[in-house]
Scaffold this active site. Sequence first.
Site, PDB file in Angstrom:
ATOM      1  N   THR A  78      -6.577   2.651   8.764  1.00 27.30           N
ATOM      2  CA  THR A  78      -5.654   3.628   9.352  1.00 27.30           C
ATOM      3  C   THR A  78      -6.414   4.745  10.062  1.00 27.30           C
ATOM      4  O   THR A  78      -5.981   5.240  11.104  1.00 27.30           O
ATOM      5  CB  THR A  78      -4.721   4.202   8.258  1.00 27.30           C
ATOM      6  OG1 THR A  78      -4.012   3.109   7.680  1.00 27.30           O
ATOM      7  CG2 THR A  78      -3.733   5.193   8.829  1.00 27.30           C
TER       8      THR A  78
ATOM      9  N   ASP B 148      -0.942  -4.953   3.059  1.00 26.07           N
ATOM     10  CA  ASP B 148      -1.547  -3.748   3.655  1.00 26.07           C
ATOM     11  C   ASP B 148      -1.084  -3.719   5.106  1.00 26.07           C
ATOM     12  O   ASP B 148      -1.502  -4.549   5.914  1.00 26.07           O
ATOM     13  CB  ASP B 148      -3.071  -3.841   3.576  1.00 26.07           C
ATOM     14  CG  ASP B 148      -3.760  -2.572   4.080  1.00 26.07           C
ATOM     15  OD1 ASP B 148      -3.086  -1.749   4.731  1.00 26.07           O
ATOM     16  OD2 ASP B 148      -4.957  -2.422   3.827  1.00 26.07           O
TER      17      ASP B 148
ATOM     18  N   ILE C 123      -1.529  -1.566   7.748  1.00 31.07           N
ATOM     19  CA  ILE C 123      -2.621  -1.330   8.702  1.00 31.07           C
ATOM     20  C   ILE C 123      -3.857  -1.055   7.871  1.00 31.07           C
ATOM     21  O   ILE C 123      -3.912  -0.050   7.151  1.00 31.07           O
ATOM     22  CB  ILE C 123      -2.374  -0.104   9.608  1.00 31.07           C
ATOM     23  CG1 ILE C 123      -1.105  -0.278  10.427  1.00 31.07           C
ATOM     24  CG2 ILE C 123      -3.573   0.118  10.538  1.00 31.07           C
ATOM     25  CD1 ILE C 123      -0.763   0.948  11.298  1.00 31.07           C
ATOM     26  N   ASP C 124      -4.830  -1.922   7.944  1.00 31.35           N
ATOM     27  CA  ASP C 124      -6.084  -1.609   7.274  1.00 31.35           C
ATOM     28  C   ASP C 124      -6.998  -0.947   8.287  1.00 31.35           C
ATOM     29  O   ASP C 124      -7.189  -1.467   9.379  1.00 31.35           O
ATOM     30  CB  ASP C 124      -6.760  -2.852   6.696  1.00 31.35           C
ATOM     31  CG  ASP C 124      -8.001  -2.436   5.938  1.00 31.35           C
ATOM     32  OD1 ASP C 124      -7.853  -1.845   4.866  1.00 31.35           O
ATOM     33  OD2 ASP C 124      -9.107  -2.640   6.463  1.00 31.35           O
TER      34      ASP C 124
ATOM     35  N   ASP D 107      -6.374  -4.091   0.101  1.00 28.56           N
ATOM     36  CA  ASP D 107      -7.477  -4.198   1.067  1.00 28.56           C
ATOM     37  C   ASP D 107      -8.209  -5.531   0.901  1.00 28.56           C
ATOM     38  O   ASP D 107      -8.868  -5.998   1.835  1.00 28.56           O
ATOM     39  CB  ASP D 107      -8.514  -3.086   0.841  1.00 28.56           C
ATOM     40  CG  ASP D 107      -7.941  -1.685   1.032  1.00 28.56           C
ATOM     41  OD1 ASP D 107      -7.251  -1.474   2.034  1.00 28.56           O
ATOM     42  OD2 ASP D 107      -8.195  -0.810   0.181  1.00 28.56           O
TER      43      ASP D 107
ATOM     44  N   GLU E  16       0.805  -1.218   0.000  1.00 25.15           N
ATOM     45  CA  GLU E  16       0.000   0.000   0.000  1.00 25.15           C
ATOM     46  C   GLU E  16       0.841   1.273   0.000  1.00 25.15           C
ATOM     47  O   GLU E  16       0.635   2.160  -0.818  1.00 25.15           O
ATOM     48  CB  GLU E  16      -0.946   0.008   1.209  1.00 25.15           C
ATOM     49  CG  GLU E  16      -1.791   1.269   1.249  1.00 25.15           C
ATOM     50  CD  GLU E  16      -2.826   1.293   2.355  1.00 25.15           C
ATOM     51  OE1 GLU E  16      -2.691   0.525   3.325  1.00 25.15           O
ATOM     52  OE2 GLU E  16      -3.764   2.094   2.240  1.00 25.15           O
TER      53      GLU E  16
HETATM   54  C1  IPD Z   1      -9.003   1.680   3.891  1.00 26.01           C
HETATM   55  C2  IPD Z   1     -10.049   1.133   4.850  1.00 26.01           C
HETATM   56  C3  IPD Z   1     -11.350   1.846   4.648  1.00 26.01           C
HETATM   57  C4  IPD Z   1     -11.852   1.741   3.202  1.00 26.01           C
HETATM   58  C5  IPD Z   1     -10.765   2.207   2.220  1.00 26.01           C
HETATM   59  C6  IPD Z   1      -9.482   1.418   2.472  1.00 26.01           C
HETATM   60  P1  IPD Z   1      -6.464   1.778   4.765  1.00 26.01           P
HETATM   61  O1  IPD Z   1      -7.764   1.021   4.076  1.00 26.01           O
HETATM   62  O2  IPD Z   1     -10.234  -0.252   4.689  1.00 26.01           O
HETATM   63  O3  IPD Z   1     -12.333   1.296   5.473  1.00 26.01           O
HETATM   64  O4  IPD Z   1     -12.968   2.581   3.009  1.00 26.01           O
HETATM   65  O5  IPD Z   1     -11.218   2.022   0.899  1.00 26.01           O
HETATM   66  O6  IPD Z   1      -8.497   1.820   1.538  1.00 26.01           O
HETATM   67  O7  IPD Z   1      -6.135   2.954   3.884  1.00 26.01           O
HETATM   68  O8  IPD Z   1      -6.860   2.197   6.120  1.00 26.01           O
HETATM   69  O9  IPD Z   1      -5.425   0.718   4.701  1.00 26.01           O
END
Ligand code: IPD
Length: 278
Positions: free
Chosen positions: A106, A101, A103-104, A221, A81
């Site tokens: 963030t 990824d 931290i999903d 994700d 990411e």
């Molecule tokens: C995000 C989260 C968020 C979603 C975004 C993702 P990140 O990942 O999962 O809930 O709405 O589309 O990109 O940026 O926190 O790794």
Amino acid sequence: MKASGEDGEAPAGGPWEECFEAAVQLALRAGQIIRKALSEEKCVSTKTSAADLVTETDHVVEALILQELQTRFPSHRFIAEEAAAAGAKCVLTPSPTWIVDPIDGTCNFVHRFPTVALEFGVIYHCTEERLYTGRRGQGAFCNGQQLRVSGETDLSKALVLTEIGPRRDPATLKLFLSNMERLLHAGAHGVRVIGSSTLALCHLAAGTADAYYQFGLHCWDLAAATVIIREAGGVVMDTSGGPLDLMSCRVVAAGTREMAVLIAQALQTINYGRDDER
Ligand code: IPD
């Protein structure tokens, strides 16, 4: 598929065993770093929009994962990411490719809302200490318990999850809210946003939600969760109703094909472009 081993972990064996074990160990190590950082002061920056956040912990964790994996598997390829945010290309080739990824969720992490995870074929919900794993042909597990999706086919009985995605311009928000409204008009019991697409997808795999959809979801994700959901008996497809395209930034997933198709038919497309065309 039955769990095996003394502690009820996912069954061992197969050509990807070493990779899988490395992913699990790194997820647990990263989880320690993330849990510690959760209570500390954070250095937060934005990426594509004011709602698209990144912290130094995202960078530290991604660097740890990539460094360890590149040393151990020098011939493998990587999509990650934060590297992508810095301009690295996201290209899928026939070579073994890790999709990372760090931290999903963030935004949750920044706000100390306790739903963050790390993913790579393995998703670790570190604040709850839940390790989700899925391996092709070997089932999906959470802390050694086999996962099974719900068998719901009726949209009027469904709990549906989604995420807002990073854009906040009026046209995107209008489509986002109108998609929610369409599902509520169709009688869905509820449409929820929990702040981590990855963990929402884990709820689907565990049968505690019936469906998930999103526009603006990146390959990092979605990759690990796709394996877990399919191994739990669910379907993951494109919002057009066709096969999943990991790079297309759009997805519908559900416990049953019937449910996924009903949701796909109800949605209007929000065009986020493709991960492999940035
Ligand atoms: C995000 C989260 C968020 C979603 C975004 C993702 P990140 O990942 O999962 O809930 O709405 O589309 O990109 O940026 O926190 O790794």
